[in-house]
Design a protein around this motif. Structure first.
Motif, PDB file in Angstrom:
ATOM      1  N   THR A 109      18.533  64.028  27.941  1.00  0.00           N
ATOM      2  CA  THR A 109      18.871  62.602  27.912  1.00  0.00           C
ATOM      3  C   THR A 109      18.307  61.857  29.117  1.00  0.00           C
ATOM      4  O   THR A 109      18.194  62.423  30.211  1.00  0.00           O
ATOM      5  N   CYS A 110      17.998  60.586  28.889  1.00  0.00           N
ATOM      6  CA  CYS A 110      17.519  59.726  29.974  1.00  0.00           C
ATOM      7  C   CYS A 110      18.683  59.002  30.645  1.00  0.00           C
ATOM      8  O   CYS A 110      18.467  58.190  31.541  1.00  0.00           O
ATOM      9  N   ALA A 111      19.909  59.253  30.186  1.00  0.00           N
ATOM     10  CA  ALA A 111      21.089  58.684  30.857  1.00  0.00           C
ATOM     11  C   ALA A 111      21.976  59.843  31.332  1.00  0.00           C
ATOM     12  O   ALA A 111      23.138  59.950  30.930  1.00  0.00           O
ATOM     13  N   GLY A 128      13.771  62.224  38.487  1.00  0.00           N
ATOM     14  CA  GLY A 128      12.701  61.524  37.792  1.00  0.00           C
ATOM     15  C   GLY A 128      13.353  60.631  36.743  1.00  0.00           C
ATOM     16  O   GLY A 128      14.579  60.652  36.594  1.00  0.00           O
ATOM     17  N   GLU A 129      12.570  59.888  35.991  1.00  0.00           N
ATOM     18  CA  GLU A 129      12.991  58.923  34.954  1.00  0.00           C
ATOM     19  C   GLU A 129      13.491  57.639  35.620  1.00  0.00           C
ATOM     20  O   GLU A 129      14.553  57.598  36.246  1.00  0.00           O
ATOM     21  N   SER A 130      12.685  56.587  35.447  1.00  0.00           N
ATOM     22  CA  SER A 130      12.898  55.373  36.257  1.00  0.00           C
ATOM     23  C   SER A 130      14.279  54.750  36.098  1.00  0.00           C
ATOM     24  O   SER A 130      14.877  54.288  37.068  1.00  0.00           O
ATOM     25  N   VAL A 291      17.951  51.166  18.573  1.00  0.00           N
ATOM     26  CA  VAL A 291      18.810  50.953  19.743  1.00  0.00           C
ATOM     27  C   VAL A 291      18.961  52.301  20.451  1.00  0.00           C
ATOM     28  O   VAL A 291      18.771  53.355  19.850  1.00  0.00           O
ATOM     29  N   GLY A 292      19.275  52.237  21.754  1.00  0.00           N
ATOM     30  CA  GLY A 292      19.470  53.488  22.478  1.00  0.00           C
ATOM     31  C   GLY A 292      18.325  53.826  23.407  1.00  0.00           C
ATOM     32  O   GLY A 292      17.896  54.977  23.501  1.00  0.00           O
ATOM     33  N   CYS A 293      17.835  52.825  24.143  1.00  0.00           N
ATOM     34  CA  CYS A 293      16.791  53.041  25.166  1.00  0.00           C
ATOM     35  C   CYS A 293      17.213  52.290  26.418  1.00  0.00           C
ATOM     36  O   CYS A 293      17.064  51.081  26.444  1.00  0.00           O
ATOM     37  N   PRO A 294      17.783  52.941  27.431  1.00  0.00           N
ATOM     38  CA  PRO A 294      18.147  54.351  27.514  1.00  0.00           C
ATOM     39  C   PRO A 294      19.214  54.744  26.463  1.00  0.00           C
ATOM     40  O   PRO A 294      19.849  53.881  25.860  1.00  0.00           O
ATOM     41  N   HIS A 295      19.383  56.046  26.342  1.00  0.00           N
ATOM     42  CA  HIS A 295      20.260  56.605  25.322  1.00  0.00           C
ATOM     43  C   HIS A 295      21.636  55.945  25.274  1.00  0.00           C
ATOM     44  O   HIS A 295      22.251  55.674  26.318  1.00  0.00           O
ATOM     45  N   CYS A 296      22.122  55.745  24.041  1.00  0.00           N
ATOM     46  CA  CYS A 296      23.460  55.169  23.843  1.00  0.00           C
ATOM     47  C   CYS A 296      24.539  56.075  24.413  1.00  0.00           C
ATOM     48  O   CYS A 296      24.473  57.309  24.286  1.00  0.00           O
ATOM     49  N   THR A 351      15.941  63.224  21.995  1.00  0.00           N
ATOM     50  CA  THR A 351      14.565  62.753  22.107  1.00  0.00           C
ATOM     51  C   THR A 351      14.511  61.250  22.358  1.00  0.00           C
ATOM     52  O   THR A 351      15.538  60.590  22.480  1.00  0.00           O
ATOM     53  N   CYS A 352      13.292  60.758  22.434  1.00  0.00           N
ATOM     54  CA  CYS A 352      13.038  59.357  22.778  1.00  0.00           C
ATOM     55  C   CYS A 352      12.272  58.728  21.617  1.00  0.00           C
ATOM     56  O   CYS A 352      11.450  59.397  20.977  1.00  0.00           O
ATOM     57  N   TRP A 353      12.484  57.462  21.385  1.00  0.00           N
ATOM     58  CA  TRP A 353      11.809  56.764  20.282  1.00  0.00           C
ATOM     59  C   TRP A 353      10.288  56.896  20.375  1.00  0.00           C
ATOM     60  O   TRP A 353       9.598  56.851  19.360  1.00  0.00           O
TER      61      TRP A 353
END
Ligand code: F3S
Length: 400
Positions: A109-111, A128-130, A291-296, A351-353
């Protein structure tokens, strides 16, 4: 470690970090308590990155500190249904195996600050991951520099990172003051927080912005949206939100008693202008709504479920919700995932969109980060808050 006493893998990791430290003028290596690995997707690090990580894992290298993982290139359960090329899935599975062997926590996850990571004020971490870097520094007051792909893996292997950038007090001092004017920040949606972050980031670039007048009760989802957008608008890794950022309770504290280099007033008109810049289309239905960027978070999954309950996604549209496996599991327990999917949406985890194959040319999203970074991928992009995205998906509101 540098002279090979622990083996070749540790030597490689440490020599990369020492080189990095030399380039950025670090005076020493810092011990870090945990790492967030951005380069966990085969789609980002490709064959050369996969080869290196597999080599490290095979040589017996293990992470010295807890390491959470950013989204992978696949939803581990639904990749076939999502039409991910089998070759990509195979390589991602190999990468996941190697990261797992080294001790990575499979958060995908990015969150990670919402599920999986351990963050405290003042703690030194290497992320990492801005958006996650921004959140760690801005909201929690932990300290991390902005790590690139594979530098994060080296940090997890060594448990250290060179002391430069945002680890240093002098680089955390506020430089530009942003003052919201006639902007009722209490009534802003998460998407508005993103738009505000985008404006701040585009003006501040790599400087440290300070925003006054933020409501202390802003939710973690609103702050997530702000940090993600500030990072893509410029390259903001720390923004002092007075009243929220622990080391910036007041404007004076954020500037360490110095004067701002510049003062910028942001009003509702500027918010609207930025919103328009982030949308290329105002009418006509989008083919895909994401929706979900970053992850919900779970809270956002439940919100989507409440909004969509008893309604049906239009046949001509795809409504995709991106989240972490942890949030999807909790959201399933709460019935939110079933509600979204029985209304025609899909809840995608791990995953990511960016990795979902799609022929679609028109997109709608509630995410400023997604809108901005997908302008080149889609012919038309519309930005709307979550409520509008759901209304458009079920055909009760025109796009925009
Ligand atoms: Fe996450 Fe991908 Fe957006 S990694 S922040 S969903 S671009």
């Amino acid at each position: 470690m540098l002279d090979g006493e622990y083996g070749e893998g540790y030597e490689i990791a440490m020599s990369v970090l020492v080189k990095l430290g030399e380039i950025y003028g670090a005076d020493r290596m810092l011990k870090v308590e945990n790492v967030h690995i951005d380069g966990a997707a085969y789609g980002w690090i490709n064959d050369s990155g996969l080869e290196l990580i597999e080599k490290l894992a095979a040589s017996g290298v293990r992470f010295r500190v807890p390491a959470t993982l950013n989204p992978s290139s696949i939803d581990f359960e639904m990749w076939r249904e999502l039409k991910i090329p089998p070759k990509v899935a195979r390589k991602q599975l190999k990468l996941a195996k190697a990261l797992n062997e080294m001790g990575g926590t499979p958060t995908w996850t990015c969150a990670p600050y919402q599920y999986g990571a351990d963050l405290r004020f003042g703690q030194k971490v290497a992320w990492g991951e801005s958006n996650a870097v921004g959140y760690a520094n801005t909201v929690v007051g932990a300290r991390t520099e902005r790590l690139g792909d594979l530098a994060d893996v080296c940090a997890a292997v060594s448990g250290e990172y060179p002391n430069f950038g945002l680890y240093l007090d002098e680089n955390r001092q506020g430089q530009i003051l942003f003052e919201p004017d006639r902007l009722d920040v209490d009534t802003l949606h998460s998407t508005d927080y993103g738009v505000l972050g985008f404006i701040v980031g585009s003006i501040a670039k790599a400087k440290v912005p300070v925003v006054s007048g933020m409501p202390g009760k802003a939710s973690t989802d609103q702050l997530k949206s702000f940090c993600a957008a500030a990072a893509v608008g410029g390259s903001v890794g720390l923004c002092h939100l007075c009243g929220i950022t622990p080391e910036a309770k007041t404007v004076t504290e954020a500037f360490c008693g110095s004067k701002p280099e510049e003062k910028i007033v942001i009003d509702a008109g500027e918010l609207e202008q930025a919103r328009q810049k982030l949308s290329t289309v105002n009418e006509g239905p989008p083919e895909v709504i994401c929706v979900g960027c970053p992850h919900c978070s779970v809270r956002e999954l439940v919100k989507v479920a409440c909004l969509i309950r008893g309604r049906r996604v239009e046949e001509s549209m795809k409504f995709l919700v991106f989240t972490s496996r942890a949030a999807k599991t909790l959201g399933s327990e709460m019935g939110a995932v079933e509600t979204i999917e029985s209304s025609g949406g899909r809840v995608i985890a791990d995953t990511c969109w960016n990795f979902i194959p799609s022929e679609a040319r028109t997109l709608m999203t509630d995410s400023v980060k997604m809108a901005w970074t997908s302008l080149s991928k889609f012919t038309n992009v519309a930005l709307g808050n979550l409520e509008t995205c759901v209304d458009v998906a079920v055909g009760t509101k025109p796009n925009g």
